[in-house]
Motif scaffolding. Sequence first.
Motif, short mmCIF file in Angstrom:
data_model
loop_
_atom_site.label_atom_id
_atom_site.label_comp_id
_atom_site.label_asym_id
_atom_site.label_seq_id
_atom_site.Cartn_x
_atom_site.Cartn_y
_atom_site.Cartn_z
N ALA A 151 -2.83 73.15 -26.25
CA ALA A 151 -2.67 71.89 -25.52
C ALA A 151 -2.44 72.15 -24.04
O ALA A 151 -2.96 71.43 -23.18
CB ALA A 151 -1.48 71.11 -26.10
N ALA A 152 -1.67 73.20 -23.73
CA ALA A 152 -1.40 73.53 -22.33
C ALA A 152 -2.69 73.92 -21.61
O ALA A 152 -2.94 73.50 -20.47
CB ALA A 152 -0.38 74.65 -22.26
N MET A 153 -3.51 74.72 -22.28
CA MET A 153 -4.78 75.15 -21.65
C MET A 153 -5.72 73.98 -21.47
O MET A 153 -6.43 73.89 -20.46
CB MET A 153 -5.42 76.25 -22.49
CG MET A 153 -4.63 77.56 -22.49
SD MET A 153 -5.42 78.89 -23.44
CE MET A 153 -6.80 79.28 -22.36
N LEU A 154 -5.74 73.08 -22.43
CA LEU A 154 -6.59 71.90 -22.31
C LEU A 154 -6.11 71.01 -21.16
O LEU A 154 -6.92 70.48 -20.38
CB LEU A 154 -6.58 71.12 -23.62
CG LEU A 154 -7.52 69.92 -23.73
CD1 LEU A 154 -8.97 70.36 -23.52
CD2 LEU A 154 -7.37 69.24 -25.09
N ALA A 155 -4.80 70.87 -21.04
CA ALA A 155 -4.24 70.06 -19.95
C ALA A 155 -4.56 70.68 -18.59
O ALA A 155 -4.93 69.98 -17.64
CB ALA A 155 -2.72 69.92 -20.13
N GLY A 156 -4.40 72.00 -18.50
CA GLY A 156 -4.72 72.67 -17.25
C GLY A 156 -6.19 72.56 -16.91
O GLY A 156 -6.57 72.36 -15.75
N ALA A 157 -7.03 72.67 -17.93
CA ALA A 157 -8.48 72.59 -17.70
C ALA A 157 -8.89 71.21 -17.20
O ALA A 157 -9.77 71.09 -16.33
CB ALA A 157 -9.21 72.93 -18.99
N MET A 158 -8.27 70.15 -17.74
CA MET A 158 -8.69 68.80 -17.38
C MET A 158 -8.42 68.47 -15.92
O MET A 158 -9.11 67.63 -15.32
CB MET A 158 -7.99 67.79 -18.29
CG MET A 158 -8.46 66.35 -18.10
SD MET A 158 -10.24 66.16 -18.40
CE MET A 158 -10.27 66.27 -20.19
N ALA A 159 -7.44 69.15 -15.33
CA ALA A 159 -7.18 68.92 -13.91
C ALA A 159 -8.38 69.33 -13.06
O ALA A 159 -8.60 68.76 -11.98
CB ALA A 159 -5.93 69.70 -13.47
N GLY A 160 -9.16 70.28 -13.56
CA GLY A 160 -10.31 70.77 -12.80
C GLY A 160 -11.38 69.73 -12.54
O GLY A 160 -11.73 69.47 -11.38
N PRO A 161 -11.92 69.09 -13.57
CA PRO A 161 -12.93 68.05 -13.32
C PRO A 161 -12.40 66.89 -12.48
O PRO A 161 -13.14 66.33 -11.67
CB PRO A 161 -13.28 67.59 -14.74
CG PRO A 161 -12.98 68.75 -15.61
CD PRO A 161 -11.79 69.40 -14.99
N PHE A 162 -11.14 66.55 -12.67
CA PHE A 162 -10.55 65.49 -11.84
C PHE A 162 -10.53 65.91 -10.37
O PHE A 162 -10.86 65.12 -9.48
CB PHE A 162 -9.13 65.16 -12.32
CG PHE A 162 -9.08 64.12 -13.41
CD1 PHE A 162 -9.66 64.35 -14.64
CD2 PHE A 162 -8.46 62.90 -13.21
CE1 PHE A 162 -9.63 63.40 -15.66
CE2 PHE A 162 -8.42 61.93 -14.20
CZ PHE A 162 -9.01 62.19 -15.42
N ALA A 163 -10.14 67.15 -10.13
CA ALA A 163 -10.10 67.65 -8.75
C ALA A 163 -11.50 67.70 -8.16
O ALA A 163 -11.72 67.32 -7.01
CB ALA A 163 -9.46 69.03 -8.73
N ALA A 164 -12.45 68.16 -8.96
CA ALA A 164 -13.83 68.26 -8.47
C ALA A 164 -14.40 66.88 -8.15
O ALA A 164 -15.14 66.71 -7.15
CB ALA A 164 -14.69 68.95 -9.52
N PHE A 165 -14.07 65.90 -8.99
CA PHE A 165 -14.57 64.54 -8.74
C PHE A 165 -14.04 64.02 -7.41
O PHE A 165 -14.80 63.46 -6.60
CB PHE A 165 -14.13 63.62 -9.88
CG PHE A 165 -14.55 62.19 -9.69
CD1 PHE A 165 -15.86 61.80 -9.94
CD2 PHE A 165 -13.64 61.23 -9.26
CE1 PHE A 165 -16.26 60.47 -9.76
CE2 PHE A 165 -14.03 59.91 -9.07
CZ PHE A 165 -15.34 59.54 -9.33
N TYR A 166 -12.75 64.21 -7.18
CA TYR A 166 -12.17 63.75 -5.90
C TYR A 166 -12.79 64.49 -4.71
O TYR A 166 -13.18 63.88 -3.71
CB TYR A 166 -10.66 63.95 -5.92
CG TYR A 166 -10.02 63.78 -4.57
CD1 TYR A 166 -10.06 62.56 -3.90
CD2 TYR A 166 -9.39 64.86 -3.93
CE1 TYR A 166 -9.49 62.40 -2.64
CE2 TYR A 166 -8.82 64.71 -2.68
CZ TYR A 166 -8.87 63.48 -2.04
OH TYR A 166 -8.32 63.33 -0.80
N GLU A 167 -12.91 65.79 -4.84
CA GLU A 167 -13.43 66.58 -3.73
C GLU A 167 -14.91 66.31 -3.47
O GLU A 167 -15.40 66.59 -2.37
CB GLU A 167 -13.18 68.07 -3.99
CG GLU A 167 -11.71 68.44 -3.96
CD GLU A 167 -11.47 69.93 -4.15
OE1 GLU A 167 -12.35 70.72 -3.77
OE2 GLU A 167 -10.41 70.29 -4.69
N SER A 168 -15.61 65.80 -4.47
CA SER A 168 -17.03 65.47 -4.26
C SER A 168 -17.20 64.34 -3.25
O SER A 168 -18.30 64.14 -2.71
CB SER A 168 -17.69 65.10 -5.59
OG SER A 168 -17.19 63.85 -6.06
#
Length: 227
Positions: A151-168
């Motif tokens: 669950a921790a790894m999944l939570a950490g991973a999900m921050a990535g696409p969210f960050a990429a979307f904002y930075e796009s």
Amino acid sequence: MATHTTEPAPADASNTTSGGGFLRARSILATRPLMGWRTVDILTITFLGAALGIAFWGWGVFYNGPLSAITFGFAPLGGLFAGPWFLAGVVGGLVVRRPGAALLCEVVAALVSMIPGTEWGATTLVSGIVQGLGTELVFALLGYRAFGIAAAMLAGAMAGPFAAFYESFTWIQDWSFTWKVSYAAVLALSGAVIAGAGGWLLTRALAAAGALNAFPPGQEHRENRAV
């Protein structure tokens, strides 16, 4: 291993999931109601966020130094070094295990890291909000009942696409779609390993040191030692 009930929750003790698959194995839960934040919850999230915010600031200085040279030729690889910035959300969620804990911890960390001054300015706080939302979403989808390493790894991973979307819409507007997707994937990988697995290990270390005795990770540590 001691067994626990899941519902209803005991009045003054955390409960635990006893099954339901790998994601939900042996997670001791926060006391109910989940929205009933205690003073110690708020103070601990604030302290953790502040401490990690200082670390964020230091990482930002290092990030813009020699490590940036590694991305030469393929800029999306820079996402490999973004995982530490997702750490606060994962740790906050793992420690307090209540709705909003991951988001609040990430936001506090972003705010503290912004105060000394960074090249990203006020967008640092926006990034913290967005990344925290990604992490919080995973804990919410899991019903705030799964806090193992998966669950921790999944939570950490999900921050990535969210960050990429904002930075796009900010820092990487001129990148090709392929680069943006690649960046999101690299961010997710970094978030899963560094923030997810790293955050899980950090939480266990804090529990072993006795710093989380008032929280579910502390109870998990005591029960594991009692086996």
